[in-house]
Design an enzyme around this catalytic site. Structure first.
Site, PDB file in Angstrom:
ATOM      1  CB  ILE A  43      -0.967   0.044   1.318  1.00 15.32           C
ATOM      2  CG1 ILE A  43      -0.331  -0.227   2.562  1.00 15.32           C
ATOM      3  CG2 ILE A  43      -2.132  -1.028   0.917  1.00 15.32           C
ATOM      4  CD1 ILE A  43      -1.272  -0.135   3.619  1.00 15.32           C
ATOM      5  N   GLY A  44       2.242   1.314   0.232  1.00 18.12           N
ATOM      6  CA  GLY A  44       3.060   2.200   0.007  1.00 18.12           C
ATOM      7  C   GLY A  44       4.361   2.142  -0.121  1.00 18.12           C
ATOM      8  N   GLY A  46       8.281   4.038   0.321  1.00 21.94           N
ATOM      9  CA  GLY A  46       9.112   5.224   0.473  1.00 21.94           C
ATOM     10  C   GLY A  46      10.612   5.061   0.237  1.00 21.94           C
ATOM     11  N   GLY A  49      11.564   2.016   2.914  1.00 23.69           N
ATOM     12  CA  GLY A  49      10.603   0.944   3.449  1.00 23.69           C
ATOM     13  C   GLY A  49       9.624   0.725   2.399  1.00 23.69           C
ATOM     14  CB  VAL A  51       3.578   0.285   4.261  1.00 26.63           C
ATOM     15  CG1 VAL A  51       2.479   0.205   5.062  1.00 26.63           C
ATOM     16  CG2 VAL A  51       4.572   1.443   5.022  1.00 26.63           C
ATOM     17  CE  LYS A  72       7.957   3.065   7.169  1.00 26.51           C
ATOM     18  NZ  LYS A  72       7.632   4.031   7.596  1.00 26.51           N
ATOM     19  CG  ASP A 164       8.700  12.807   6.158  1.00 25.30           C
ATOM     20  OD1 ASP A 164       8.150  14.054   5.437  1.00 25.30           O
ATOM     21  OD2 ASP A 164       9.123  11.713   5.525  1.00 25.30           O
TER      22      ASP A 164
HETATM   23  P1  ADP Z   1       7.431   6.013   4.044  1.00 22.93           P
HETATM   24  O1  ADP Z   1       8.703   5.717   5.082  1.00 22.93           O
HETATM   25  O2  ADP Z   1       7.659   4.694   2.971  1.00 22.93           O
HETATM   26  O3  ADP Z   1       6.957   6.986   3.527  1.00 22.93           O
HETATM   27  P2  ADP Z   1       5.012   5.413   5.336  1.00 22.93           P
HETATM   28  O4  ADP Z   1       4.915   5.111   6.860  1.00 22.93           O
HETATM   29  O5  ADP Z   1       4.611   7.034   5.242  1.00 22.93           O
HETATM   30  O6  ADP Z   1       6.340   5.200   4.981  1.00 22.93           O
HETATM   31  O7  ADP Z   1       3.939   4.655   4.564  1.00 22.93           O
HETATM   32  C1  ADP Z   1       3.628   4.765   3.310  1.00 22.93           C
HETATM   33  C2  ADP Z   1       2.388   4.857   2.885  1.00 22.93           C
HETATM   34  O8  ADP Z   1       1.592   3.758   3.278  1.00 22.93           O
HETATM   35  C3  ADP Z   1       1.526   6.006   3.497  1.00 22.93           C
HETATM   36  O9  ADP Z   1       1.455   7.335   2.963  1.00 22.93           O
HETATM   37  C4  ADP Z   1       0.114   5.362   3.769  1.00 22.93           C
HETATM   38  O10 ADP Z   1      -0.513   5.356   2.375  1.00 22.93           O
HETATM   39  C5  ADP Z   1       0.439   3.872   3.725  1.00 22.93           C
HETATM   40  N1  ADP Z   1       0.522   3.552   5.203  1.00 22.93           N
HETATM   41  C6  ADP Z   1       1.408   3.568   6.092  1.00 22.93           C
HETATM   42  N2  ADP Z   1       0.971   3.129   7.251  1.00 22.93           N
HETATM   43  C7  ADP Z   1      -0.366   2.727   7.247  1.00 22.93           C
HETATM   44  C8  ADP Z   1      -1.406   2.360   8.218  1.00 22.93           C
HETATM   45  N3  ADP Z   1      -0.953   2.067   9.450  1.00 22.93           N
HETATM   46  N4  ADP Z   1      -2.571   1.862   7.775  1.00 22.93           N
HETATM   47  C9  ADP Z   1      -2.824   2.080   6.546  1.00 22.93           C
HETATM   48  N5  ADP Z   1      -1.924   2.665   5.626  1.00 22.93           N
HETATM   49  C10 ADP Z   1      -0.848   2.890   5.715  1.00 22.93           C
HETATM   50 MG    MG Z   2       5.837   8.334   4.499  1.00 21.65          MG
END
Ligand code: ADP
Ligand code: MG
Length: 310
Positions: A43-44, A46, A49, A51, A72, A164
């Site tokens: 779903i994500g 970065g 990492g 997610v 993550k 951030d």
């Molecule tokens: P990065 O370090 O990759 O930016 P993030 O923690 O911001 O990691 O997570 C990236 C994306 O994953 C977020 O923008 C969100 O869309 C999704 N995401 C992260 N954590 C969650 C969560 N606990 N529940 C739902 N979606 C999440």
């Molecule tokens: Mg992020």
């Protein structure tokens, strides 16, 4: 492939030895040997990492519905310094418990390190704003601003700087409730009330204060600056704010220098078209005072938001 079902037989008995630190958390799982994390879809992604949406299943409770979680993990191409950053992110999250901060549920360390957190149904505020651009109203956005200010005030009390804060790192629980997430750049302050940056990772400069851009200096008050930029995103349907004076041609490769020059000349992001003037003047603009000490504290921002939320 993003949506392959990967069954990971990670054993939760290896859950972090520092579990004691989070024993006070009421909602922490009783993790036992029969627990498995089943990754479902990414779903994500970065800087270091990825997610995944996942379920947490327990062989000993086969009748029970598996719990939805978010996981993550480090990208496979990760470098050693990423592992240190990830460990710091986990340590910081373990120390936090607040209604406006995403909740960590556990950590798996073997065969690879996984951070298990609550799954927040509506995903990032940035995408939520974009998807619901026609139905969001000022009161709802002010409630989000209040939630974020409360979560940030709590972080400040814990001496943590987020570094951030942006709509992409806020998660939407429901139409009236958001939580701060992504502690990948967060730091615990030492004796000073600021932190000098040492990193080689790409930085979100558009959200950064003049002192962060110029000297790599971060503090609760530079998070306040980012809060103002985040509010601009909120009142602009999740679009990044723009400084009119920056042209595409000028920007290339010199973004930081050009941005800093404009900020030093007193230029600020304009009031987004959908943002009431009173919100811009009372809440957003004061966050961008050149001197960090002239910016409002998060406690003050909580009061301002409470005042404006009816
Ligand atoms: P990065 O370090 O990759 O930016 P993030 O923690 O911001 O990691 O997570 C990236 C994306 O994953 C977020 O923008 C969100 O869309 C999704 N995401 C992260 N954590 C969650 C969560 N606990 N529940 C739902 N979606 C999440
Ligand atoms: Mg992020």
């Amino acid at each position: 492939c993003d949506f392959s079902n990967i069954l990971s037989n990670f054993n939760f008995s290896t859950m972090t030895s520092s579990l004691d630190n989070i024993n006070s958390m009421q909602s922490i799982f009783e993790l036992d040997e029969g627990s498995n994390v089943v990754l479902q879809g990414r779903i994500g992604v970065g800087f270091y990492g990825e997610v995944y949406r996942a379920t947490l299943e327990n062989d000993n409770e086969s009748g029970k519905c598996p719990r939805q979680v978010a996981v993550k993990k480090l990208k496979s191409s990760g470098i050693t310094s990423s592992l240190q950053d990830f460990e710091r992110e986990i340590d910081i999250m373990k120390s936090l418990q607040h209604p406006n901060i995403v909740e960590i549920l556990g950590v798996v360390r073997d065969p690879e390190i996984l951070l298990i957190m609550e799954f927040v149904k509506h995903g990032s505020l940035q995408s939520y704003l974009m998807m619901n651009r026609d139905s969001l109203h000022t009161q709802q956005l002010l409630k989000y601003s209040l939630d974020i200010a409360k979560g940030m005030d709590y972080l400040g009390q814990k001496n943590i700087v987020h570094r951030d804060l942006a709509a992409r790192n806020i998660l939407v629980v429901d139409e009236n409730h958001v939580k701060i997430s992504d502690f990948g750049l967060a730091q615990v302050m030492g004796e000073n009330d600021y932190y000098i940056l040492k990193t080689n990772r790409e930085l979100p400069i558009k959200w950064y204060s003049p002192e962060s851009l110029r000297d790599g200096k971060f503090s609760v008050r530079s998070d306040v600056w980012s809060y103002g930029v985040t509010m601009c995103e909120m009142f602009n349907s999740g679009e990044e704010p723009k400084l009119a004076n920056i042209t595409q041609k000028e920007e290339k490769g010199r973004e930081q220098e050009v941005l800093l020059k404009l900020l030093a000349a007193g230029i600020r992001f304009p009031c987004p078209p959908m943002c009431p003037q009173a919100v811009y003047i009372r809440i957003i603009y004061p966050c961008w005072q050149n001197d960090p000490h002239d910016r409002p504290s998060f406690a003050k921002l909580v009061c301002e938001c409470e005042d404006m939320v009816s």
